[in-house]
Structure formats: C-alpha cells, structure tokens
Motif scaffolding. Structure first.
Motif, mmCIF file in Angstrom:
data_model
loop_
_atom_site.group_PDB
_atom_site.id
_atom_site.type_symbol
_atom_site.label_atom_id
_atom_site.label_comp_id
_atom_site.label_asym_id
_atom_site.label_seq_id
_atom_site.Cartn_x
_atom_site.Cartn_y
_atom_site.Cartn_z
ATOM 1 N N LEU A 60 0.774 -1.302 0.086
ATOM 2 C CA LEU A 60 -0.024 0.137 -0.072
ATOM 3 C C LEU A 60 0.837 1.209 0.037
ATOM 4 C CD1 LEU A 60 -2.669 1.345 0.334
ATOM 5 C CD2 LEU A 60 -2.432 1.255 2.825
ATOM 6 N N SER A 61 0.668 2.083 -0.977
ATOM 7 C CA SER A 61 1.638 3.426 -1.120
ATOM 8 C C SER A 61 0.836 4.488 -0.708
ATOM 9 C CB SER A 61 1.905 3.597 -2.627
ATOM 10 O OG SER A 61 2.563 4.826 -2.639
ATOM 11 N N VAL A 62 1.316 4.969 0.315
ATOM 12 C CA VAL A 62 0.972 6.525 0.911
ATOM 13 C C VAL A 62 2.136 7.507 0.687
ATOM 14 C CG1 VAL A 62 0.558 7.536 2.994
ATOM 15 C CG2 VAL A 62 0.031 5.191 2.951
ATOM 16 N N ILE A 89 -9.028 0.223 4.586
ATOM 17 C CA ILE A 89 -8.244 -0.595 3.692
ATOM 18 C C ILE A 89 -7.551 -1.667 4.746
ATOM 19 C CG2 ILE A 89 -5.926 -0.654 2.511
ATOM 20 C CD1 ILE A 89 -6.579 2.245 1.556
ATOM 21 N N HIS A 90 -7.192 -1.495 5.951
ATOM 22 C CA HIS A 90 -6.769 -2.462 7.025
ATOM 23 C C HIS A 90 -7.740 -3.572 7.281
ATOM 24 C CE1 HIS A 90 -5.567 -4.278 10.690
ATOM 25 N NE2 HIS A 90 -4.475 -4.096 10.110
ATOM 26 N N THR A 91 -9.029 -2.954 7.133
ATOM 27 C CA THR A 91 -10.141 -4.146 7.440
ATOM 28 C C THR A 91 -10.344 -5.121 6.425
ATOM 29 O OG1 THR A 91 -11.100 -2.667 8.776
ATOM 30 C CG2 THR A 91 -12.569 -4.356 7.903
ATOM 31 N N ALA A 92 -10.013 -4.518 5.068
ATOM 32 C CA ALA A 92 -10.203 -5.302 3.965
ATOM 33 C C ALA A 92 -8.847 -6.217 3.579
ATOM 34 C CB ALA A 92 -10.391 -4.528 2.632
ATOM 35 N N GLU A 93 -7.867 -5.594 3.916
ATOM 36 C CA GLU A 93 -6.511 -6.135 3.816
ATOM 37 C C GLU A 93 -5.519 -6.109 5.053
ATOM 38 O OE1 GLU A 93 -4.749 -4.680 0.056
ATOM 39 O OE2 GLU A 93 -6.893 -3.853 -0.325
ATOM 40 N N PRO A 94 -5.709 -7.035 6.101
ATOM 41 C CA PRO A 94 -5.124 -6.670 7.434
ATOM 42 C C PRO A 94 -3.655 -7.020 7.284
ATOM 43 C CG PRO A 94 -6.238 -8.605 7.581
ATOM 44 C CD PRO A 94 -6.643 -7.786 6.267
ATOM 45 N N LEU A 115 2.495 9.018 9.769
ATOM 46 C CA LEU A 115 2.902 7.603 10.327
ATOM 47 C C LEU A 115 2.043 7.186 11.424
ATOM 48 C CD1 LEU A 115 6.714 8.220 10.279
ATOM 49 C CD2 LEU A 115 5.476 6.534 8.640
ATOM 50 N N ALA A 116 1.758 8.134 12.172
ATOM 51 C CA ALA A 116 0.844 7.942 13.331
ATOM 52 C C ALA A 116 -0.700 7.483 12.951
ATOM 53 C CB ALA A 116 0.539 9.121 14.147
ATOM 54 N N ALA A 117 -1.064 8.014 11.767
ATOM 55 C CA ALA A 117 -2.410 7.659 11.129
ATOM 56 C C ALA A 117 -2.281 6.251 10.666
ATOM 57 C CB ALA A 117 -2.989 8.460 10.034
ATOM 58 N N VAL A 118 -1.341 6.025 10.210
ATOM 59 C CA VAL A 118 -1.146 4.548 9.538
ATOM 60 C C VAL A 118 -0.952 3.515 10.578
ATOM 61 C CG1 VAL A 118 0.791 2.809 8.111
ATOM 62 C CG2 VAL A 118 0.225 5.287 7.275
ATOM 63 N N SER A 119 -0.473 4.072 11.874
ATOM 64 C CA SER A 119 -0.117 2.991 12.914
ATOM 65 C C SER A 119 -1.310 2.856 13.726
ATOM 66 C CB SER A 119 0.955 3.500 13.870
ATOM 67 O OG SER A 119 1.020 2.924 15.000
ATOM 68 N N ARG A 120 -2.132 4.000 13.764
ATOM 69 C CA ARG A 120 -3.544 3.963 14.448
ATOM 70 C C ARG A 120 -4.601 3.076 13.578
ATOM 71 N NH1 ARG A 120 -3.335 9.707 15.354
ATOM 72 N NH2 ARG A 120 -1.799 10.195 17.115
ATOM 73 N N ALA A 121 -4.371 3.098 12.374
ATOM 74 C CA ALA A 121 -5.031 2.154 11.633
ATOM 75 C C ALA A 121 -5.095 0.797 11.725
ATOM 76 C CB ALA A 121 -5.064 2.497 10.029
#
Length: 138
Positions: A60-62, A89-94, A115-121
C-alpha cells in the motif's frame, strides 16, 4: 489449370503484417504507460547512503507531497479522512505492507502525523522510501 480460373480464385492466406503492427504499437504504449502508473505521485524523496529496499509490488503506497497533501494509492485524501480510509483498507487487507513516500522538504511533524495515522489504522509493517545519494555518500 487455365489462366481465368487462377485470377478469380479466393486466396485464403492470413496477412500478418497488420497484426504485427498493432502488437508493436500496443507494446510501445505499455512500455511508456507502466512506469508512469507505478511512479504515482511526484515526491522528492530524501537521499540516503543506502536506499531502503523495496519489497513486493503489492504494498500500500502512501505519499506525502511537499505541500503536505496525502495520497493513498495515488488518490488524494483529506487530512480528516486519512485515518478512516486507512482503517477501511486495513479491515479489507490486514496483512498489507505500507510504504510511505514523503517529500524531503516536509516538516517532521507532518510525516509523524501520517505515520501515526498509519499505525492507528492497525498496520504493523511500515517502511519509508528513500533515494540513493548521488556521488557515493558518506
């Protein structure tokens, strides 16, 4: 066989030249388009002595542009919606790996927020993308 019968007969040969022309044109189009699709959002990456190895292409590219705008899979996402989009996205592809491409002129705080948003997801495997320094590096 008389000359009249050979002139009026139907030829059942396949002319391959137009097929080859079309295939070559399609091949050239794909050669030009594929790198553009993979490159995604234009980001001036930080330079390091040794670049981070890129793993699989199904990551996944951010991307975070110089102005702080965030792109997930090349689609711009508002700051307020970033965490929700990443969580969906994490729910669909954990098990998906995430690579973050941040412009080198970004403020540290902006990258920390992404980075915090990615981690919290819920994503556990996150990497930062860099470029190789020109001139050998230290």
């Amino acid at each position: 066989m008389s000359p009249e019968s050979s002139r009026g007969s139907i030829r059942s040969e396949i002319n391959v030249t137009p097929l080859v022309d079309v295939c070559l044109v399609l091949f050239i189009i794909f050669m030009v388009v594929v790198p553009v699709i993979q490159a995604g959002v234009k980001v001036d990456l930080p330079r390091t002595a040794k670049p981070s190895p890129l793993g699989k292409t199904d990551q996944l590219s951010v991307s975070v542009a110089e102005d702080g705008s965030v792109y997930v899979r090349n689609a711009r996402v508002a700051d307020s919606d970033l965490r929700a989009v990443l969580a969906q996205i994490h729910t669909a592809e954990p098990d998906r790996e995430v690579i973050v491409r941040g412009d080198r002129r970004l403020q540290y705080e902006t990258m920390c927020g992404v980075l915090a948003a990615v981690s919290r997801a819920g994503f556990a495997r996150v990497g930062l993308v860099t470029e190789t320094e020109k001139g050998g590096g230290a």
